[in-house]
Motif scaffolding. Structure first.
Motif, PDB file in Angstrom:
ATOM      1  N   THR A 102       0.024  -5.779   7.008  1.00 21.25           N
ATOM      2  CA  THR A 102       0.098  -4.759   5.969  1.00 21.25           C
ATOM      3  C   THR A 102      -1.277  -4.580   5.342  1.00 21.25           C
ATOM      4  O   THR A 102      -2.241  -5.268   5.683  1.00 21.25           O
ATOM      5  CB  THR A 102       1.094  -5.168   4.848  1.00 21.25           C
ATOM      6  N   ARG A 103      -1.345  -3.631   4.407  1.00 16.01           N
ATOM      7  CA  ARG A 103      -2.560  -3.453   3.604  1.00 16.01           C
ATOM      8  C   ARG A 103      -2.347  -3.989   2.184  1.00 16.01           C
ATOM      9  O   ARG A 103      -3.101  -3.677   1.276  1.00 16.01           O
ATOM     10  CB  ARG A 103      -2.930  -1.965   3.554  1.00 16.01           C
ATOM     11  N   GLN A 104      -1.335  -4.800   2.016  1.00 15.64           N
ATOM     12  CA  GLN A 104      -1.009  -5.326   0.693  1.00 15.64           C
ATOM     13  C   GLN A 104      -1.949  -6.475   0.329  1.00 15.64           C
ATOM     14  O   GLN A 104      -2.105  -7.427   1.088  1.00 15.64           O
ATOM     15  CB  GLN A 104       0.437  -5.794   0.642  1.00 15.64           C
ATOM     16  N   VAL A 105      -2.533  -6.363  -0.853  1.00 18.03           N
ATOM     17  CA  VAL A 105      -3.481  -7.356  -1.358  1.00 18.03           C
ATOM     18  C   VAL A 105      -2.738  -8.266  -2.331  1.00 18.03           C
ATOM     19  O   VAL A 105      -2.012  -7.803  -3.210  1.00 18.03           O
ATOM     20  CB  VAL A 105      -4.671  -6.679  -2.060  1.00 18.03           C
ATOM     21  N   VAL A 106      -2.920  -9.572  -2.169  1.00 19.12           N
ATOM     22  CA  VAL A 106      -2.247 -10.553  -3.024  1.00 19.12           C
ATOM     23  C   VAL A 106      -3.289 -11.245  -3.896  1.00 19.12           C
ATOM     24  O   VAL A 106      -4.272 -11.789  -3.381  1.00 19.12           O
ATOM     25  CB  VAL A 106      -1.495 -11.604  -2.187  1.00 19.12           C
ATOM     26  N   TYR A 107      -3.072 -11.193  -5.219  1.00 21.41           N
ATOM     27  CA  TYR A 107      -3.883 -11.976  -6.150  1.00 21.41           C
ATOM     28  C   TYR A 107      -2.990 -13.061  -6.732  1.00 21.41           C
ATOM     29  O   TYR A 107      -1.983 -12.778  -7.370  1.00 21.41           O
ATOM     30  CB  TYR A 107      -4.456 -11.109  -7.274  1.00 21.41           C
ATOM     31  N   ARG A 108      -3.374 -14.305  -6.487  1.00 22.57           N
ATOM     32  CA  ARG A 108      -2.581 -15.448  -6.946  1.00 22.57           C
ATOM     33  C   ARG A 108      -3.470 -16.340  -7.805  1.00 22.57           C
ATOM     34  O   ARG A 108      -4.581 -16.689  -7.411  1.00 22.57           O
ATOM     35  CB  ARG A 108      -2.041 -16.223  -5.751  1.00 22.57           C
TER      36      ARG A 108
END
Length: 832
Positions: free
Chosen positions: A767-773
């Protein structure tokens, strides 16, 4: 084919002409499904996508329960937002929140082809959101929307791959060496006949397997009922049910076992291909879990009457409990081996390839249960050894009393210490001594950290300063080493606790009678009692051997007497232990490897370890020879600028407010105190060596350190404004430090701004989903420090998920919280 392209189609589903040049118009699935459809390329594309979407509709009506059926929620939201308006001409909603109200009607369109003139028997089973009192949260709608698009994309990809294989097979079949038509006809008839026979047998087998599976599911529901509302009778009867479940599952495994080799060939199956491939590991995991649980129960059930009272409460009799655990140790070890097989099978699963339902089951049901079983078996197997009830003999532990009024990295200044011998679950006497009396100057003490030398004039590391290091395992090494200088013996572990742990403990056990106290000591009076007990009186001086830590021996004696009396419920006491470990008012290090692993799994070991994503920990160290932390409050603000995701920039603001009167001038050399505070100085300036731990490879951009005048410092030397870049040998962690002084009645705010490494963010596979954790670690000894998290995102991002309680204003995400425990924060977005 990906979700980005599908989103473009859905966004223009009401304007087909904009899709005439879309790359999918020539895809095989479009040519196949829109073969007889008359229209423009864009219209054919929408027709084909709608046909695939119709096929993703769940085969049975929505299930009823506390939570909505997510399969239907994902399907219904896409139907209401996009496909019902396009296919049936209903009004298109302007947002996901508006689409919520149309979900049930959209589902009926796809089930019956219409939504009106239906009987109650027809529409009643498909009511999904009609019984809900309000609209689902934006984060939930966003999650359904995202997962629905991912499912539809996957279905389109599967159909496209299937059609591609058909073309390849047709190409291979067009060989110049053709068999005679009659021969090929007989071959075809033979294959058809074989297929019909196998299909008939397969249906019979499938029905049998289905029946066995239903039995197992019924067993599991009954076991869940036992775990939700446990009682003595249910617990005692659970053994038969557990054995039955294990037998039923074994029967199911025997039926499907011969066919498991085929599952590796079924990865192409829409939606469930990943489940098929993972079937052997899933079955092995379930079988080993059931075997482990059954063996554990069979070993422990005969002992229930020995450890449970009439109310179902565990009797608090450590020696007896440990003796029983030693009796069943062989069975517990075998059960532990079976559980390890289950854990190994779990590691083989590619969790991202599983269907949504199975993935949810593994993550939210199986994983917590595996963790609970592993912890329970670890305790059952290792507790006798830790409690000095094994053939290894008694164990000795070092107890550290930390005073959070003089805050230090692992919880507070080490004000007192004692060793305690544990044998067969019974504690030997505790004799707490003042930490300042535990120095042996005949020994070669190591050099102190430079901050202690420069700011406190302490050139060597002594026992009372052993917890200068934020990483608790490292502080433990120094504490054990320096303690051996004074006492000449080693220990098998270290247990550190602060004053607040005693407050929490007294809330559980109730008031205690303490020698020398005028009235019972309870949770509200224990801290004032301890502070007053440190002040010498003429009566105290008349007591032989009096010292200002004598009160600790009296409190500990009274607490042990109350706990061992049997008046304290064991479950309530166990909940208290978990709570103070989570909140870091209790820190434990044990030499036992398995117990150390258990502590580490729950982040109870106090280790500073790298994490996935962003990391922050703010640590105060009181170096002012005072107890001013009792009147100092702290607030954190953490801001992340992700407008350029390749260069994330973080800013942390640390606000310290000193509520003391300000009557005492800042001056470490003067040591002036108000009346009554000579032995316990609180009303003072606050000298703090502040440390900020962040993601490794960060680069400092801006800061506002203080300049400290010479008259405020012990050595009478100016401390110029600077931020120290520290090397504390922590993998994956960068550390900054600075000196900070907060006069009484004032607030001082420290700011650090720095660039984080690019890999702070991650991309979800496919996907093109960016995760900030973000992980924010709490400093031991502190209470619920407030923290505000603010994230600035790029313009026009699609926000997929945020934590509950988050406020979103344009491209700014705001999340207020506190650090009662460690904080986990995650948001997911997609950049256009």
């Amino acid at each position: 084919m990906n979700t980005v392209e599908l989103r473009k189609i859905l966004e223009n589903i009401q304007a087909p002409h904009k899709l005439d040049s879309h790359p999918w118009v020539s895809a095989r699935f479009v040519l196949d499904l829109a073969r007889d459809f008359q229209g423009s390329p864009g219209e054919k594309l929408i027709h084909a996508v709608s046909a695939v979407f119709r096929e993703t509709m769940p085969g049975i009506p929505p299930r009823r329960g506390i939570r909505l059926d997510t399969r239907w929620a994902e399907f219904g939201l896409l139907a209401a937002q996009y496909f019902a308006p396009a296919k049936f001409g209903v009004v298109a909603p302007g947002s996901l929140r508006n689409a919520w109200a149309h979900i049930d009607r959209a589902i009926l369109f796809f089930v019956y082809g219409r939504a009106d003139e239906l009987t109650q028997a027809q529409f009643e089973p498909y009511i999904l959101i009609g019984r809900e009192s309000g609209v689902a949260p934006d984060s939930t709608l966003s999650d359904w929307h995202r997962k629905g698009i991912e499912q539809l994309t996957h279905a389109i990809q599967v159909r496209e791959q299937y059609l591609s294989r058909q073309v390849e097979d047709a190409s291979l079949a067009s060989s110049p060496k053709k068999k005679p038509r009659k021969v090929r006809r007989w071959i075809a008839l033979g294959i058809l006949g074989l297929f019909l026979i196998l299909a008939t047998l397969g249906v019979i087998k499938a029905l049998h397997v289905y029946g066995l599976a239903r039995v197992v599911v019924d067993d599991i529901y009954k076991l869940q009922d036992v775990s939700k509302t446990p009682s003595i009778d249910k617990l005692k009867n659970a053994g038969a049910l557990l054995s039955k479940t294990r037998q039923d599952f074994s029967a199911l495994r025997e039926e499907v076992g011969p066919f498991l080799w085929m599952t590796s060939l079924l990865g192409w199956v829409p939606t469930y291909g990943g489940d098929m491939i993972s079937a052997p590991a899933l079955i092995e995991m379930a079988d080993s879990m059931l075997t482990s649980a059954d063996m554990t129960y069979q070993a422990g059930a005969p002992l229930l009457d020995d450890v449970l009272d009439s109310s179902g409460e565990i009797s608090f009799d450590p020696p007896r409990l440990l003796n029983l655990l030693n009796q069943i140790a062989p069975q517990m070890n075998t059960a532990s081996d079976q559980l390890q097989n289950a854990l190994t099978a779990r590691e083989k699963l590619n969790i991202e390839k599983l269907s949504p339902r199975v993935k949810d089951l593994v993550i939210n049901r199986v994983d917590p249960l595996l963790g609970l079983m592993r912890d329970g078996l670890t305790l059952a197997v290792e507790l006798p050894q830790v409690a000095g009830a094994s053939d290894e003999g008694p164990k000795t532990y070092l107890l550290l009393v930390q005073n959070e009024d003089e805050l230090r990295p692992t919880g507070g200044f080490i004000t007192a210490a004692s060793s305690v011998v544990v044998q067969d679950g019974q504690l030997g006497g505790m004799d707490f001594e003042n930490s300042g009396d535990m120095d042996n100057w005949d020994q070669p003490y190591p050099s102190a950290p430079w901050q202690l030398n420069e700011y406190m004039n302490s050139p060597v590391m002594v026992f009372r300063d052993a917890n200068w290091f934020t990483d608790f395992p490292r502080s433990v090494l120094y504490a054990e080493y320096l303690y051996s200088y004074a006492k000449g013996h080693s220990v098998d572990g270290v247990i550190a606790f602060d004053q607040h742990m005693l407050v929490e403990l007294l809330q559980v056990v109730g008031p205690i009678e303490v020698e020398g106290a005028d009235q019972p000591v309870d949770a509200n009076t224990v801290v004032p009692f301890m502070r007053e007990s440190k002040i010498k009186t003429e009566e105290d001086l008349a007591i032989p051997g009096w010292n200002n830590k004598l009160f600790m021996n009296r409190i500990s004696s009274a607490l042990l007497k109350k706990i061992l009396s049997g008046d304290v419920p064991v479950r309530k006491f166990a909940d208290f232990i978990v709570r103070v470990l989570d909140e870091r008012h209790l820190m434990i290090q044990l030499d036992n490897k398995e117990m150390s692993n258990l502590l580490a799994r729950h982040n109870w070991d106090g280790a500073i370890k790298p994490v996935d994503g962003d990391f922050l920990m703010v640590v105060d160290s009181n170096i002012g020879f005072n107890k001013t932390n009792s009147v100092v409050s702290t607030k954190l603000t953490y801001s992340i600028d992700l407008t350029n995701p390749t260069t994330p920039v973080a800013q942390v603001l640390i606000e310290h407010m000193n509520s003391s009167s300000g009557l005492i001038p800042c001056g470490l050399r003067d040591r002036v105190s108000l009346d009554g505070q000579e032995s316990y100085p609180i009303d003072r300036c606050y000298w703090d060596y502040l440390r900020i731990y962040t993601r490794g490879q960060s680069r400092l951009l801006q800061s506002n350190p203080q300049s400290i005048p010479a008259e405020w410092m012990l050595r009478g030397q100016d401390v110029f404004a600077r931020v120290d870049t520290l090397d504390e040998d922590l993998d994956g962690i960068s550390t900054y430090g600075l000196l900070k002084v907060v006069p009484g009645g004032q607030t001082v705010t420290t700011k650090l701004r720095y660039v984080l490494p690019m890999d702070t963010l991650s991309i979800r596979p496919g996907t093109r989903q960016v995760v900030y954790r973000l992980t924010v670690k709490k400093q031991p000894g502190t209470m619920a420090i407030p923290i505000d998290i603010e994230v600035r995102l790029p313009d026009d991002v699609a926000l997929f998920s945020v934590p509950d309680g988050t406020q979103v204003n344009g491209n700014v995400v705001y999340y207020p919280s506190n650090l009662r425990t460690d904080l986990e924060f995650e948001l997911v977005f997609e950049v256009p």
